[in-house]
Design an enzyme around this catalytic site. Structure first.
Site, PDB file in Angstrom:
ATOM      1  N   CYS A  74     -55.673  -6.401  43.811  1.00 52.09           N
ATOM      2  CA  CYS A  74     -56.927  -6.525  44.568  1.00 52.09           C
ATOM      3  C   CYS A  74     -57.433  -5.139  44.992  1.00 52.09           C
ATOM      4  O   CYS A  74     -56.748  -4.414  45.717  1.00 52.09           O
ATOM      5  CB  CYS A  74     -56.692  -7.408  45.791  1.00 52.09           C
ATOM      6  SG  CYS A  74     -58.061  -7.480  46.949  1.00 52.09           S
ATOM      7  N   CYS A  80     -57.778  -4.789  48.811  1.00 52.97           N
ATOM      8  CA  CYS A  80     -56.450  -4.665  49.428  1.00 52.97           C
ATOM      9  C   CYS A  80     -55.917  -3.244  49.272  1.00 52.97           C
ATOM     10  O   CYS A  80     -55.353  -2.676  50.203  1.00 52.97           O
ATOM     11  CB  CYS A  80     -55.461  -5.643  48.790  1.00 52.97           C
ATOM     12  SG  CYS A  80     -55.890  -7.378  49.014  1.00 52.97           S
TER      13      CYS A  80
END
Length: 136
Positions: A65, A68
C-alpha cells in the site's frame, strides 16, 4: 526448478513486520514500537494491550500500500515523541485472520484502559499526531 535460481533457506524466509516493508525507518529509542509477524503474535499483543491497560495504537497497514508506506516512517518517528504509548504495526497480509475486520489501509486503532476508544482511517501526519496526543 525451471529457469530459476535456487534460494538459500535464509532467503526463502522473507522478512516480516517493520523489517519486511523495505523502508528506511527511524530508530525507536524507547522500546515502545513493535510489529506483529503473525496472527498468533498479533493476538498476544492485543491480549497484552487489553490486560496491561497501557495506552496503545495499532497501525494496520500493508507493504504493498503506497499510503501505508508514506505514513509508516512518521508512525515510527512519533513513537519517539510519545514514549508512554505502545505502538504496534500489523501488516494485514501477515495477520490475515486477525485483521479480517480491516477494510481500509492504513487503519489506526487507539486503546485506553484495555478498550478500543478510537479509529482513524487513512493517513495524515497532523491527524495522526493529534490523535496520538489526544490518547496519550
Amino acid at each position: 526448478m525451471e529457469g530459476g535460481v535456487g534460494l538459500s533457506s535464509n532467503e526463502e524466509k522473507a522478512k516480516k513486520g517493520l523489517e519486511g516493508t523495505g523502508l528506511n525507518l527511524p530508530v525507536n529509542h524507547h522500546g515502545n514500537l513493535r510489529s506483529a509477524s503473525s496472527d498468533q503474535n498479533l493476538e498476544e499483543i492485543l491480549h497484552n494491550i487489553k490486560s496491561s491497560k497501557t495506552p496503545a495504537v495499532i497501525n494496520y497497514g500493508a507493504s504493498w500500500c503506497r499510503v501505508c508506506s508514506q505514513i509508516l516512517p512518521t508512525f515510527c518517528k512519533l513513537s519517539n515523541n510519545f514514549p508512554k504509548l505502545s505502538f504496534v504495526y500489523a501488516d494485514i497480509d501477515e495477520c490475515p485472520e486477525t485483521t479480517l475486520h480491516i477494510r481500509y489501509t492504513p487503519t489506526f486503532h487507539f486503546f485506553r484502559d484495555g478498550e478500543k476508544v478510537d479509529e482513524m482511517l487513512g493517513a495524515g501526519e497532523e491527524r495522526l499526531h493529534d490523535r496520538l496526543w489526544l490518547h496519550s
